[in-house]
Every structure is written in structure tokens, then in C-alpha cells.
Design an enzyme around this catalytic site. Sequence first.
Site, short mmCIF file in Angstrom:
data_model
loop_
_atom_site.label_atom_id
_atom_site.label_comp_id
_atom_site.label_asym_id
_atom_site.label_seq_id
_atom_site.Cartn_x
_atom_site.Cartn_y
_atom_site.Cartn_z
N LYS A 61 0.53 -5.29 -5.21
CA LYS A 61 1.73 -4.91 -4.73
C LYS A 61 2.61 -5.69 -5.80
CE LYS A 61 4.87 -5.33 -1.11
NZ LYS A 61 4.81 -5.97 0.46
N SER A 130 5.81 -3.05 4.06
CA SER A 130 6.52 -2.86 2.31
C SER A 130 5.38 -2.59 1.70
CB SER A 130 7.43 -3.66 2.35
OG SER A 130 6.42 -5.06 2.31
N SER A 154 4.74 -6.34 7.49
CA SER A 154 3.95 -5.62 6.16
C SER A 154 2.36 -5.43 5.29
CB SER A 154 4.99 -6.06 5.07
OG SER A 154 6.36 -5.67 5.37
#
Length: 414
Positions: A61, A130, A154
Site C-alpha cells: 500500500k 483505503s 480499510s
Amino acid sequence: MQSLRDVISRIAGGEITPEAALALSAACIADSEPQIQAFASRPDALVPGIGPLAGIACGVKDIIDTADLPTQMGSSIYEGWRPRADAPIVMALKAAGATVAGKTHTTAFAFLDPAPTHNPHDLTASPGGSSAGSAAAVAAGMIPLALGTQTGGSVIRPAAYCGVAAIKPSYALLPMVGVKPFSWSLDTLGLMAAGADDVGLALAAITGRPELDATAASLSGLRIGIHEQAYAGAAEPASAAALRRFEQLAAAAGATLVPHDGSAALAEAFQSHGPLQDYEATQALAWEYAVHRDALPPKLRAYLDGARATTPRQYDEARRLSRRGRDAARGFFAEVDVVVSYAAPGEAPETLESTGDSRFNRLWTLLGVPCMTVPLMRGPRGLPATVQIIGGFGADDHVIAVAKGLEKLVAAGA
């Protein structure tokens, strides 16, 4: 999807080499990335490491520091920014032999303004947030493993929307050093893969804890608490159906289902997530807000405008209620083997402008307890719908074992 366990087994059996396994991921990325847009940046070549995860391509990420790829946080403020060092979690991945296949798209600073990523099951539907790019890349079969983070929901929510397995481990099991903070009391790293068996194997290899590669547990004889989180609002029909489906599978397997409402302290802890996050977010993003407020995306900018009104007194009260909730959670989890609840409100939103709602994830993030989701069924729109399995703090191996047991029941068509 690519099974991490299958890739490693084929390498061990001499069917393919680590180089060939990485080449397969590279080809899948080249084929699917134009439609999915899961990656913010990628290396020129994928080179295998040495270790139990050699040949495994992993997405990272894009709020997690990497020395050889930019860490841009989904924001123009950090366009092209290159940290000097890998975050410890990236070092752990590499030490286990995994290869970073690229930085996966995140919502800006891991908040609500959407990433450019599409849901592989429906390109017009949200992949969640996210950790959008991580979930979508695994779901599209581009990579067998990805890192995400969770402050509200998330990791679990995008995994549920994209139909992959994921774990948000116990708080601080994985190091958050070198990860852009949003709320340091809540931020937690997590893993995504095709199935629970893959997640357990990867987590064991990264942490050096072989017990996390747990044997699948039989659900027979387990006491499973069913917690619908009334304080978080009602679930949509798809998630309600997924919970009922889980109950059918578990009961048929011999589990005892226990309605498990929890105490008022847990509901109060749920409510404390908001002010706790708000107060910490204004400090974690203080420089960005003070120097680059106009460059912040609209949802985050408006959020920080309002969050600045959170007072130290409100923050202290939120921390008090959080501690009280964690105290209550020990008794809550002692009554059952695991707790099962909704993984998300329903199927993925029908628009890319929404990342979904974390209301069924926030309490567990605040409590710091392990949560895991595995693909279960499809909802009315044909998109994934599932549940999450939750355990007491430190019971990550048990949660993984139960998730593997559920995965076997689903695979058997029970």
C-alpha cells in the site's frame, strides 16, 4: 486468483521456478492493470528473494515506505517522494523472500477520497478503501499477496467488497514504523490473499511465528457468538444474508451459535472511535494541513476542518471509553470461541465515488483484536458478500484456524 500456497508448493515441487512465478504475476499485471488501475508505481523488473516466500509477488500500500519506489500517499503533495529506507514491514517481506511487485493505490492519506482503482467483479463498483489497490490486485489475480492498513475498516472492508481473504491482526503484531500515520492508536497493518490458508502462511513467514500457519479448525463443538452490532446500524440485505448463510454452515458443522450482544461499554467504545481518530488525525496530518491545505482532496480537507474542533478533554474521554471497552472485551470474548459479525454493510457501492462505510469494523479496530474475512457468497447484484471472524486480543492463530475451517466448508459446498 493466485493461491500463495499453490505457488509455493509448485516451486517446492520443481514445477516452476521463483523467476517463472514472478513472471506470471508480471504478465497478469500487464494484462489487467489497464482496467483495474491497482498500482501507483511498479519496479522495472521482479527479482526473486531467498526464503519461504521466494517467488511471491506482493503489493505494498502506497502509504508504506519503500526505498526503491516512491511513497506518494495517494496525494500530489508527495508526488515522486522517495524515502531513504524501507519500512520494517517491507524489510520483513523481503527477508521472507517476497518481491515487491509495486505500490498499490490508496485513497489520499488513507481517508475517504477515492483512489482510481476499479473493483474486478464490476468495473463500475467501488473496490472499497483505503486499501483499494491491494484488494483489487489480489482479486484480479495479479498478485498472490498484498499489504493494507486499517484505521476504521480499510483492510476488511475492501477485501469483502473484492472477494478476497484478509486479516487485520492484533494491534502491533506487525510494525507500523515507516507507515504514514492517520491515528496512531488505531492504525494497524493487514494482509490480503486469495484465501485464509494463504493469509495464515504469509503471516507466519513474515513474523517468524509458525503457529500462525494454523491447521484448519473444525467448527464442530465451537461456541460462536453472533454479534450484529445494533449500535452501528442495520446491515443491508446482502450482508444480512451472508450472516444467515454463515449461521447455516456453522450449525450444520456442529457449532453452537450464541446471540452475543455485548455490554454498554462496547457500544460506548464504538462511539469513542470518532473523537479518538479525529484528534489524532489533526496532529498526524498537521504539516500537510498547515502548508498544503488547498492541495488536500475535498473529503479529507473538510474532515480535518471539522476534526480540529475536537478538544483534549474529548480526546481524553475517548481514550477512557476505549480502555473501558478493552476491559469489557476480555469478558466478551471469554464467553465464546470466536465472534462473527458483518464484514461490511453490504455489497460494494455502485459508484467509484464512494469507498463504503466502516461502521461494522471500527469497534474491532479500536479494541485491537484480530479480525479475518474469507470469500463466502454473492449478493443480489452478483458482488461478494461475507462476514468477519473476530477473536480476543492475541488469538490470531485461533481466528486463522476458524477462518480456514469456514473456507473448507465453503469450498465443499456445504
